[in-house]
Design an enzyme around this catalytic site. Structure first.
Site, PDB file in Angstrom:
ATOM      1  N   ASP A   1       0.877  -1.164   0.000  1.00 25.27           N
ATOM      2  CA  ASP A   1       0.000   0.000   0.000  1.00 25.27           C
ATOM      3  C   ASP A   1       0.916   1.217   0.000  1.00 25.27           C
ATOM      4  O   ASP A   1       2.039   1.147   0.507  1.00 25.27           O
ATOM      5  CB  ASP A   1      -0.870  -0.019   1.260  1.00 25.27           C
TER       6      ASP A   1
ATOM      7  N   THR B   1      -2.622   1.836  -4.675  1.00 25.53           N
ATOM      8  CA  THR B   1      -2.969   3.090  -4.012  1.00 25.53           C
ATOM      9  C   THR B   1      -4.289   3.648  -4.525  1.00 25.53           C
ATOM     10  O   THR B   1      -4.669   3.422  -5.674  1.00 25.53           O
ATOM     11  CB  THR B   1      -1.858   4.145  -4.205  1.00 25.53           C
ATOM     12  N   GLY B   2      -4.954   4.369  -3.662  1.00 21.69           N
ATOM     13  CA  GLY B   2      -6.170   5.070  -4.052  1.00 21.69           C
ATOM     14  C   GLY B   2      -5.861   6.416  -4.662  1.00 21.69           C
ATOM     15  O   GLY B   2      -6.745   7.089  -5.195  1.00 21.69           O
TER      16      GLY B   2
ATOM     17  N   LYS C   1      -9.141  -3.601  -4.178  1.00 25.35           N
ATOM     18  CA  LYS C   1      -7.785  -4.000  -3.782  1.00 25.35           C
ATOM     19  C   LYS C   1      -7.621  -5.515  -3.711  1.00 25.35           C
ATOM     20  O   LYS C   1      -6.618  -6.063  -4.167  1.00 25.35           O
ATOM     21  CB  LYS C   1      -7.407  -3.348  -2.448  1.00 25.35           C
TER      22      LYS C   1
ATOM     23  N   ASP D   1      -1.660  -0.787   5.870  1.00 26.49           N
ATOM     24  CA  ASP D   1      -1.904  -0.281   7.225  1.00 26.49           C
ATOM     25  C   ASP D   1      -3.292   0.284   7.437  1.00 26.49           C
ATOM     26  O   ASP D   1      -3.627   0.711   8.532  1.00 26.49           O
ATOM     27  CB  ASP D   1      -0.873   0.800   7.578  1.00 26.49           C
TER      28      ASP D   1
ATOM     29  N   ASP E   1      -7.165  -1.735   3.398  1.00 24.02           N
ATOM     30  CA  ASP E   1      -6.224  -2.801   3.047  1.00 24.02           C
ATOM     31  C   ASP E   1      -6.636  -4.157   3.600  1.00 24.02           C
ATOM     32  O   ASP E   1      -6.105  -5.182   3.174  1.00 24.02           O
ATOM     33  CB  ASP E   1      -4.821  -2.464   3.587  1.00 24.02           C
TER      34      ASP E   1
END
Length: 702
Positions: free
Chosen positions: A398, A545-546, A573, A592, A596
């Site tokens: 992430d 990643t967003g 994801k 984290d 996720d």
């Protein structure tokens, strides 16, 4: 694609959504449990989850209690055993009438009490047609018990009660160590619920505000969310402007501007402005409930793998049964020996086939590696996943909070002025931003070496802030503010920063554009080294990643990733992890955030950054206490070393069988060599000592 079932975290993370989430729209007259100030309705499934964790702890205590009681019973069994007394030369001293019946009674106690978990496990393994360690142990202790009991009551032969007792002791100790090292129940559902506030400020029909419990909210309600508060439900902003921190939910590092018509997510944190929100989704339809569902589904798709010792036990069970049968057949049919002698040889073979060391071979290594990992900042939650880490072919990180620090930092200060230095521009900006709670403001204040007194401070909602500094009108504003005022900026550096997807704010003094400040989510200094080492190990490095593609591309280039996936929504994801697994790769996910969690569960190995959310931690197989990506390299190296030790220990614990079983069966009987149970026990003890020492060496071989 190799699937798995998480061990600790799968202890009913696949419970259903809590009652609070299932029916927020109706007031329930139910009991609540308090959890850190949050009122969370406890469903039957949550109770099942809690009870399961409690049951696991009880099992550990049960093995501990059985071990100590069995160990105490073993002392008189050793003293009363004829072979031990003969070996020590104290046969006549300790003999008394009925001593064998006392030995039988004590051995019966240890067989039934200490051996119960293995007999029960044997029944389950046979019922499911999956023989393993329990089958091997049960066969050995039952054979020793029944045969020795018959000898006590008249059958000619030797008594194996002391071997029965020591075997049970060692196996209980091994299982106690093993279960203790992996104990822990998942609390992901509770941690998700903790993200939600306990109450909401509902706007009543008469215009007054009323604080109501979260479960009473229903679609259509209007709520007020004050600065710094958590948004109580998914909804739409109908009045006000603000920025919202959604990093823990979506992975988006930047605070997201919100105005009338913007969608907000329950659990995200409101920034500097007060907003009025119309509730759109509650219960099962909410974002958090969907995350829970994703975690549950991903876990249900896993299949539990057998550990190494169980696989070895299957073969040893076959050897024990077939070896015993062959031994009995040869001595009775071919060699024409009497039944008593053949039976004694058969029992010796079957008892010796189950080595004491096998019960400690894997658990000891697990215990040592778990302790070693903890000292180095790794918490192993799932042993089988940790074992899989040695075969990793791809690691997916992430971005926010993992490869980056998850917070804004100043990357550039661009000076458009001839009469100010870059540090002075930053100082003017910091003086204004000192009065704002916005993350961008905090980053500017942190980067500055000081600030000046401000008068007439005023926030410009969604655009910036302004005030008087040294009798000058200072404004720190967004690009949108400049566009509104018709101010064009053609600076090459500003355009470059913006093209990378980073944030740029501008500093105006007395209406004149003096400078610009570039900000970005700071890349951890350790990330580049971690990626470099992983690639040296032949492992592909990727990022999810967003954030937008420009930001993802910049981070990927900065640290040398093989591949990146940008603008990935939370529910996508886990799908991305599946896609990577479909290439035939063994995949680890490192993250984290709440978003996720499903991906951590879907991955072959889920690794959580410890400073992240408790949800991510509870969904992971391995937790890194430090926010240091280099620890991923260390955990893979430790997994490889640990597996190597397991193989070595299994060889030591079972290898002597190649010699002991033929000798116990009587292959060299005509040469005057016949392995007695006592000598066999010495070999088993030696094997156990070697296994224990070898496991301890893991501490040196980091």
């Amino acid at each position: 694609m190799k699937n798995k079932m998480k061990h600790t975290k799968n202890h009913d993370i696949n419970t259903e959504v809590s009652q609070q989430e299932q029916d927020m729209g109706h007031k329930q007259d139910m009991g609540h449990k308090e959890h850190n100030g949050h009122s969370i309705e406890s469903s039957a499934h949550e109770k099942k989850h809690i009870n399961h964790g409690s049951h696991h702890a009880q099992m550990v205590e049960d093995f501990k209690r059985r071990f100590w009681i069995s160990l105490i019973l073993t002392v008189p069994i050793l003293i009363l055993s004829p072979s031990i007394r003969s070996l020590l030369g104290i046969k006549e001293i300790l003999s008394f009438p009925g001593d064998l019946y006392v030995l039988f009674g004590l051995s019966t106690l240890i067989y039934l009490y200490g051996g119960y978990p293995f007999l029960k496990g044997f029944y389950k393994e046979i019922k499911t047609k999956k023989p393993g360690m329990m089958t091997l142990i049960a066969i050995a202790i039952t054979t020793a018990y029944l045969y020795s009991s018959m000898v006590v009551f008249g059958l000619k032969g030797k008594i194996f009660f002391w071997e029965l007792a020591t075997l049970i002791d060692i196996m209980l100790l091994g299982h106690w160590i093993e279960m203790k090292s992996i104990m822990g129940a998942s609390q992901a559902l509770e941690e998700l619920a903790k993200l939600m506030p306990s109450k909401a400020h509902k706007l009543m029909s008469d215009g007054t505000l009323k604080d109501i419990p979260l479960q009473e909210l229903k679609p259509g309600d209007i709520v007020i969310v004050k600065p710094g508060e958590k948004i109580p439900a998914d909804g739409v902003v109908i009045e006000g402007k603000t920025s919202v921190n959604e990093a823990m939910l979506t992975g988006e590092s930047k605070p997201v501007p919100k105005k009338k018509g913007s969608i907000v997510i329950g659990g995200s944190i409101n920034g500097e402005g007060s907003i009025k929100v119309e509730v759109k989704k509650t219960g099962k339809d909410s974002f958090l409930s969907q995350v829970i569902d994703l975690v549950k589904k991903a876990q249900e798709s896993k299949s539990k793998t057998q550990d190494l010792a169980n696989r070895a036990a299957v073969w040893l069970t076959i050897i024990a049964l077939s070896g015993g049968a062959i031994t009995f057949f040869v001595w009775t049919v071919i060699m024409n020996k009497d039944i008593a002698f053949a039976l004694e040889r058969t029992v010796t073979v079957m008892v010796i086939t189950c080595p004491h060391a096998l019960g400690l071979a894997v658990p000891l290594v697990v215990a040592v590696s778990t302790a070693l990992a903890a000292k180095n900042g790794f918490l192993i939650r799932d042993r089988s996943a940790f074992e899989r880490a040695r075969n990793l072919q791809a690691v997916v990180f992430d971005k926010t909070g993992t490869l980056t620090e998850g917070k804004f930092g100043v990357t550039d200060v661009i000076n458009f002025s001839d009469d100010l230095t870059e540090q002075e521009i930053l100082k003017y900006a910091a003086s204004i931003e000192l009065h704002s709670e916005h993350p961008i403001a905090k980053a500017i204040v942190t980067a500055s070496n000081g600030y000046m007194k401000v008068e007439d401070f005023r926030a410009i909602p969604g655009k910036g802030a302004e005030g008087k500094v040294n009798r000058k009108h200072v404004m720190v504003v967004s690009p949108g503010f400049l566009r509104e005022k018709g101010i064009n900026v053609e600076d090459k550096k500003v355009l470059e920063i913006a093209s990378e997807g980073n944030t740029v704010v501008f500093v105006l003094i007395d209406g004149e554009l003096k400078g610009a400040i570039g900000l970005a989510d700071i890349v951890r200094p350790e990330s580049k080294e971690a990626i470099s080492k992983l690639k040296e190990m032949g492992i592909k490095c990727m990022m999810l990643t967003g954030d937008n593609k420009q930001v993802a591309k910049w981070v990927s280039k900065e640290i040398g990733l093989d591949e990146y996936f940008a603008e990935v929504l939370p529910h996508e994801k886990s799908k991305k992890i599946k896609e990577i697994q479909s290439r035939g790769l063994v995949v680890a996910m490192v993250g984290d955030g709440v978003n996720d969690a499903p991906a951590l569960v879907q991955a072959d190995v889920g690794i959580a950054i410890g400073a992240g959310t408790d949800v991510a931690v509870e969904s992971a197989d391995i937790v890194l206490v430090r926010n240091d990506p280099r620890d991923v390299v260390s955990i893979i190296n430790l997994a490889r070393s640990t597996y190597k030790k397991m193989i070595q220990n299994l060889i030591w614990s079972t290898g002597y069988n190649a010699v002991a079983i033929p000798l116990a069966a009587g292959v060299l009987y005509n040469s005057g060599i016949l392995l007695s149970p006592a000598i066999g026990a010495v070999l088993m003890s030696l094997s156990t000592v070697i296994v224990a020492i070898n496991a301890k060496i893991l501490k040196i071989e980091k």
